[in-house]
Every structure is written in structure tokens, then in C-alpha cells.
Design a protein around this motif. Sequence first.
Motif, PDB file in Angstrom:
ATOM      1  N   THR A  56       0.837  -1.199   0.000  1.00 44.67           N
ATOM      2  CA  THR A  56       0.000   0.000   0.000  1.00 44.67           C
ATOM      3  C   THR A  56       0.873   1.251   0.000  1.00 44.67           C
ATOM      4  O   THR A  56       2.003   1.224   0.489  1.00 44.67           O
ATOM      5  CB  THR A  56      -0.924   0.057   1.244  1.00 44.67           C
ATOM      6  N   ILE A  57       0.323   2.298  -0.558  1.00 38.69           N
ATOM      7  CA  ILE A  57       0.985   3.606  -0.518  1.00 38.69           C
ATOM      8  C   ILE A  57      -0.032   4.615  -0.009  1.00 38.69           C
ATOM      9  O   ILE A  57      -1.161   4.681  -0.505  1.00 38.69           O
ATOM     10  CB  ILE A  57       1.514   4.010  -1.921  1.00 38.69           C
ATOM     11  N   GLN A  58       0.372   5.361   1.027  1.00 42.69           N
ATOM     12  CA  GLN A  58      -0.477   6.437   1.532  1.00 42.69           C
ATOM     13  C   GLN A  58       0.028   7.738   0.914  1.00 42.69           C
ATOM     14  O   GLN A  58       1.192   8.105   1.122  1.00 42.69           O
ATOM     15  CB  GLN A  58      -0.405   6.548   3.064  1.00 42.69           C
ATOM     16  N   ALA A  59      -0.834   8.379   0.155  1.00 42.29           N
ATOM     17  CA  ALA A  59      -0.409   9.594  -0.549  1.00 42.29           C
ATOM     18  C   ALA A  59      -1.508  10.638  -0.544  1.00 42.29           C
ATOM     19  O   ALA A  59      -2.690  10.303  -0.609  1.00 42.29           O
ATOM     20  CB  ALA A  59      -0.033   9.249  -1.980  1.00 42.29           C
ATOM     21  N   ASP A  60      -1.071  11.876  -0.471  1.00 43.89           N
ATOM     22  CA  ASP A  60      -1.988  12.994  -0.616  1.00 43.89           C
ATOM     23  C   ASP A  60      -1.843  13.484  -2.056  1.00 43.89           C
ATOM     24  O   ASP A  60      -0.776  13.973  -2.434  1.00 43.89           O
ATOM     25  CB  ASP A  60      -1.583  14.099   0.376  1.00 43.89           C
TER      26      ASP A  60
END
Lengths: 204, 94
Positions: A56-60
Motif C-alpha cells: 500500500t501507498i499512503q499519498a496525498d
Amino acid sequence: MKHPLASVALLVTASLAHSEVLTFDFKDPKGVNNIVFKLDAPLESISGTTSGITGTIQADPENHTDVKGKIVVDAKSLTVPNPLMQEHMLGPEWLDTEKHPEIVFEIKEIVNDKRDGNTGSADIKGVFTMKGTSKEITVPATVTYLPGRLADRTNGQQQGDLLVVRTNFQIQRSDFGIKAGENLDKVSDTIDISLSIAGAAPKS
Amino acid sequence: MRGAIRIIAILLLAGGCTLAFGTLALWTAAGAHTGWTKTYIEIEKTDDVTGITYPERVNRFVPGVDFLFPGLAAASICIFAAVVILKRNPNKKS
């Protein structure tokens, strides 16, 4: 007449909504996400692929430098078209997938971020772990944010956004304890890696 | 006894020639691939939504040089052995 504070509250809410950090899941049921790896060899270059990608990648989407996450590859899912070569590659002398079943890239920092609409490029600093050895590397990547396009991929069953990441980079197998200094006449030390993956951030 | 040995040698010669011809024919028919043998090939496809290009696997046996050379080597051994046996056991009538 509307209260002026209501307008301010609306603006703040809209601003907060835009700076939302989304979690993109890279497990791809369609099997489109792929990594291609290539090593030079005298007779013909050894080329293999894998679609055993998770993470997973948490990105804004509004702030490309605020990115965290990791991409995990099931080492046993790496395949080359020659069965004997495949056996050697996954065996104890090369990748030793029984003891080291995962290849991981963990994102640490985003630098040189350039944006053009929903597409951007950046250098991703992270820790690459293979065969139990971790090494900090920097990979150039292009990232495309596709808001609302998850529905197109799921025949409208799920709403949400997509994040497409593409990168090409090289590593040295000797850096990860894979037959360091050995068999260089048969297989190059350099491994070319091309990664093309899309992550989904469903909206409830 | 000599006749039986000659029959074995002739069978060995025929087997060697068939193996050589078969190996060459299969290798050529499958595209005369000069790399390693493959058990699948990959066809490049593009995902409409993401634009990602991905390889789709198609199971196909593509013999390479690791198929050709051992096949020809085994055929050569058979033919060589047959010739040696036939020379050591010449036909009485001739």
C-alpha cells in the motif's frame, strides 16, 4: 443571506477534503500490475516477470512529497520462460525464496517532485530489501493520479481513485549477496528493473 | 549372432538419423530460436484505464539451443556407434 462564517467553513472543509491522504492498495486482481527484470547474458538476455505484487501507498494527491508505504513482491512469483533457469533462480544459491520469500521496497522520502496536472515525476528514496539484505536506493518514478477512475476498472462496482506508478532502475545483485563476484561471465551483475503498477483507493 | 548385431546397428543408425532429423525439424518449425528453451511466450497488452503495458503469458514450447545441441549430440553418438559396429561386423555376403 448566507452567513460569512458559513462560506469560510465551506472553504476550510473543501481545502481539507483536497488534502486528504488516500491509501492506495496495489494488490491487483486483474493481474495488470507487473515488474519486468532483465540481466545480460552471453547467449541471450535473461528476462523475467512477476505479477505477485502487493503493498500500500499512503499519498496525498495534492502533496506529492507526503508519501509513505511499501511495495512487496512475492519472490516465488518471479518467473523466467526456461524451467531450469527458473529452478536455479529461486533456489538457495540465487534468490533462496524458501528463506527469503519477499522482496520489499519501502518508501522513505520523495525528492525532486515535479508536477503537471495529475501527472508528476519524482525521485523516490527508499529501502530495497532482497534476499535478506537491505540497501537504500533512489529510483526515478512517474506517477499519475486518476481521480474517480476505479469505477472504470471495476465495471462500476466500486468508486474511487487510481494511482499509477512507473519506474525503471538498476540494482547490482552483488549488493544483495546474490552470488557476488560469481558467474559474471554467464549473468551480469546489473539487474534492470521496470515496474508498472496501479493502486486503488476505494471510496465508501 | 553377427546378423543380430548388424540389425541392432542398422536400427541404431535409423534411430540416430530420425533423432537428428526430428530435432532439427522441431527446432526449425518452432522458429529456430537461438536462445534458451522456453515453455511460454509473452504477448504485450495494454490496460485501457491505467495505460499500463503488461505481459500476458501464453503456454508454448519453443525449443532453443539447449534442445538442439543435446538432440544432435545424441543422434551423432547413435550414428557413430552404428557405423563402428557395422565396420567391425561386415556383411559375410559382401
